[in-house]
Design a protein around this motif. Structure first.
Motif, PDB file in Angstrom:
ATOM      1  N   THR A  73     -51.604  16.541  -3.226  1.00 43.26           N
ATOM      2  CA  THR A  73     -51.633  18.398  -2.880  1.00 43.26           C
ATOM      3  C   THR A  73     -50.197  18.662  -2.361  1.00 43.26           C
ATOM      4  N   GLY A  74     -49.866  19.830  -2.538  1.00 44.66           N
ATOM      5  CA  GLY A  74     -48.461  20.242  -1.575  1.00 44.66           C
ATOM      6  C   GLY A  74     -47.395  19.285  -1.853  1.00 44.66           C
ATOM      7  N   LYS A  75     -46.899  19.331  -2.985  1.00 43.37           N
ATOM      8  CA  LYS A  75     -45.728  18.374  -3.064  1.00 43.37           C
ATOM      9  C   LYS A  75     -44.464  18.977  -2.662  1.00 43.37           C
ATOM     10  N   LEU A  76     -43.953  18.410  -1.521  1.00 44.83           N
ATOM     11  CA  LEU A  76     -42.736  18.718  -1.102  1.00 44.83           C
ATOM     12  C   LEU A  76     -41.827  17.564  -0.459  1.00 44.83           C
ATOM     13  N   PRO A  77     -40.814  17.718  -1.396  1.00 41.25           N
ATOM     14  CA  PRO A  77     -39.770  16.169  -0.985  1.00 41.25           C
ATOM     15  C   PRO A  77     -39.218  16.402   0.166  1.00 41.25           C
ATOM     16  N   MET A  78     -39.149  15.538   1.094  1.00 42.98           N
ATOM     17  CA  MET A  78     -38.629  15.516   2.296  1.00 42.98           C
ATOM     18  C   MET A  78     -37.164  15.939   2.483  1.00 42.98           C
ATOM     19  N   THR A  79     -36.438  15.815   1.456  1.00 40.69           N
ATOM     20  CA  THR A  79     -34.811  16.174   1.189  1.00 40.69           C
ATOM     21  C   THR A  79     -35.090  17.763   1.199  1.00 40.69           C
ATOM     22  N   GLU A  80     -36.066  18.284   0.419  1.00 40.75           N
ATOM     23  CA  GLU A  80     -36.246  19.812   0.501  1.00 40.75           C
ATOM     24  C   GLU A  80     -36.622  20.376   1.941  1.00 40.75           C
ATOM     25  N   LEU A  81     -37.410  19.737   2.725  1.00 40.73           N
ATOM     26  CA  LEU A  81     -37.926  20.021   3.967  1.00 40.73           C
ATOM     27  C   LEU A  81     -36.811  19.970   5.115  1.00 40.73           C
ATOM     28  N   LYS A  82     -36.051  18.720   4.964  1.00 35.14           N
ATOM     29  CA  LYS A  82     -34.896  18.683   5.860  1.00 35.14           C
ATOM     30  C   LYS A  82     -33.883  19.922   5.488  1.00 35.14           C
ATOM     31  N   ALA A  83     -33.561  20.261   4.190  1.00 38.11           N
ATOM     32  CA  ALA A  83     -32.496  21.241   3.780  1.00 38.11           C
ATOM     33  C   ALA A  83     -33.207  22.694   4.308  1.00 38.11           C
ATOM     34  N   MET A  84     -34.426  22.860   4.258  1.00 37.05           N
ATOM     35  CA  MET A  84     -34.978  23.997   4.857  1.00 37.05           C
ATOM     36  C   MET A  84     -34.700  24.288   6.503  1.00 37.05           C
ATOM     37  N   CYS A  85     -34.841  23.256   7.009  1.00 38.39           N
ATOM     38  CA  CYS A  85     -34.841  23.078   8.713  1.00 38.39           C
ATOM     39  C   CYS A  85     -32.997  23.368   8.965  1.00 38.39           C
ATOM     40  N   ALA A 132     -42.972  28.722  18.957  1.00 45.72           N
ATOM     41  CA  ALA A 132     -43.475  29.892  18.438  1.00 45.72           C
ATOM     42  C   ALA A 132     -42.638  30.515  17.356  1.00 45.72           C
ATOM     43  N   LYS A 133     -41.369  30.523  17.607  1.00 48.66           N
ATOM     44  CA  LYS A 133     -40.420  31.219  16.716  1.00 48.66           C
ATOM     45  C   LYS A 133     -39.871  30.035  15.648  1.00 48.66           C
ATOM     46  N   VAL A 134     -39.975  28.739  16.005  1.00 44.78           N
ATOM     47  CA  VAL A 134     -39.787  27.584  15.114  1.00 44.78           C
ATOM     48  C   VAL A 134     -40.747  27.540  14.071  1.00 44.78           C
ATOM     49  N   LYS A 135     -42.031  27.769  14.651  1.00 41.25           N
ATOM     50  CA  LYS A 135     -43.324  27.600  13.840  1.00 41.25           C
ATOM     51  C   LYS A 135     -43.054  28.909  12.666  1.00 41.25           C
ATOM     52  N   ALA A 136     -42.839  29.922  13.321  1.00 41.80           N
ATOM     53  CA  ALA A 136     -42.983  31.112  12.366  1.00 41.80           C
ATOM     54  C   ALA A 136     -41.907  30.860  11.137  1.00 41.80           C
ATOM     55  N   ALA A 137     -40.694  30.628  11.520  1.00 37.01           N
ATOM     56  CA  ALA A 137     -39.464  30.294  10.747  1.00 37.01           C
ATOM     57  C   ALA A 137     -40.036  29.191   9.556  1.00 37.01           C
ATOM     58  N   LEU A 138     -40.466  28.439  10.050  1.00 42.03           N
ATOM     59  CA  LEU A 138     -40.695  27.310   9.142  1.00 42.03           C
ATOM     60  C   LEU A 138     -41.845  27.863   8.069  1.00 42.03           C
ATOM     61  N   GLU A 139     -42.865  28.176   8.604  1.00 40.52           N
ATOM     62  CA  GLU A 139     -43.931  28.925   7.917  1.00 40.52           C
ATOM     63  C   GLU A 139     -43.678  29.896   7.083  1.00 40.52           C
ATOM     64  N   LYS A 140     -42.709  30.640   7.387  1.00 40.28           N
ATOM     65  CA  LYS A 140     -42.091  31.731   6.446  1.00 40.28           C
ATOM     66  C   LYS A 140     -41.285  31.113   5.148  1.00 40.28           C
ATOM     67  N   ARG A 141     -40.459  29.804   5.706  1.00 42.22           N
ATOM     68  CA  ARG A 141     -39.699  29.399   4.412  1.00 42.22           C
ATOM     69  C   ARG A 141     -40.265  28.597   3.685  1.00 42.22           C
ATOM     70  N   LEU A 142     -41.576  27.755   4.211  1.00 42.16           N
ATOM     71  CA  LEU A 142     -42.579  26.963   3.325  1.00 42.16           C
ATOM     72  C   LEU A 142     -43.276  27.821   2.495  1.00 42.16           C
ATOM     73  N   HIS A 143     -43.694  29.030   2.960  1.00 44.28           N
ATOM     74  CA  HIS A 143     -44.517  30.013   2.180  1.00 44.28           C
ATOM     75  C   HIS A 143     -43.779  30.384   0.926  1.00 44.28           C
ATOM     76  N   ALA A 144     -42.438  30.904   0.930  1.00 44.89           N
ATOM     77  CA  ALA A 144     -41.617  31.104  -0.003  1.00 44.89           C
ATOM     78  C   ALA A 144     -41.389  30.092  -0.903  1.00 44.89           C
ATOM     79  N   TYR A 145     -41.473  28.776  -0.575  1.00 39.64           N
ATOM     80  CA  TYR A 145     -41.078  27.444  -1.378  1.00 39.64           C
ATOM     81  C   TYR A 145     -42.347  27.045  -2.006  1.00 39.64           C
ATOM     82  N   ALA A 146     -43.490  27.195  -1.457  1.00 40.94           N
ATOM     83  CA  ALA A 146     -44.763  26.932  -2.199  1.00 40.94           C
ATOM     84  C   ALA A 146     -45.659  27.941  -2.698  1.00 40.94           C
ATOM     85  N   GLY A 147     -45.320  29.276  -2.514  1.00 43.40           N
ATOM     86  CA  GLY A 147     -45.937  30.225  -3.009  1.00 43.40           C
ATOM     87  C   GLY A 147     -47.347  30.534  -2.409  1.00 43.40           C
TER      88      GLY A 147
END
Length: 173
Positions: free
Chosen positions: A16-28, A54-69
């Motif tokens: 579930t939830g395929k996310l290459p770590m290179t993509e995660l690193k790039a998002m960060c 809290a801002k780190v969490k919100a930023a990551l969740e927003k970016r991941l939502h856009a990535y994963a749909g």
């Protein structure tokens, strides 16, 4: 600059939830986080940021939502907090690969363990914002269900130790 560990929920586990770590690193990096390092493919990332947790969490969740749909849960701990989770392990004699901390956003209720089901040889304890579980026979055979942990994400003690070490390292050296 503060160091953080972000733990993603349900990423690259059981197909579930395929996310290459290179993509995660790039998002960060795109979010402006510094000294970004991922660890194993299950959604663990260590980095520096001037933002609060809290801002780190919100930023990551927003970016991941856009990535994963779809929403992807993120739990954030500071370097000091991840070290404290490791130190607070109530099962130091249990095999570290059979012992997990389930990371939660908020402290579990005092009665969080009253609704657990399927407990056999597992030991369960409440932490500050974690629920610790020592799986006597291993996680693969366990039928343990902890409703209070439904929105959490688990990491074994070996992984937590590695993340704590990574977060404690001065990235500038």
């Amino acid at each position: 600059m503060p160091r953080y560990v972000a733990l993603l929920r349900a990423v690259n586990v059981g197909g579930t939830g395929k996310l290459p770590m290179t993509e995660l690193k790039a998002m960060c990096v795109e979010e402006g986080f510094g000294d970004v390092q991922t660890y194993i493919a299950s959604g663990n990332v260590v980095f520096s940021s001037k933002l609060g947790a809290a801002k780190v969490k919100a930023a990551l969740e927003k970016r991941l939502h856009a990535y994963a749909g779809k929403p992807v849960g993120v739990v954030v701990r500071s370097a000091g907090e991840i070290a404290a989770v490791l130190k607070a392990n109530p099962f130091p004699k249990a095999p570290p690969n059979y012992t997990v901390a389930i990371f939660l956003d908020d402290p579990p209720a005092k009665d969080a363990l009253k609704d657990i089901k399927g407990q056999q040889d597992e030991q369960v304890r409440i932490g500050k914002r974690e629920i610790y579980v020592a799986y006597g026979g291993g996680m693969g055979r366990s039928k343990l269900k902890i409703p209070a942990a439904a929105n959490g994400t688990a990491r074994n003690i070996n992984t937590i130790a590695k993340l704590a070490k990574m977060a404690a390292e001065d990235a500038s050296t």
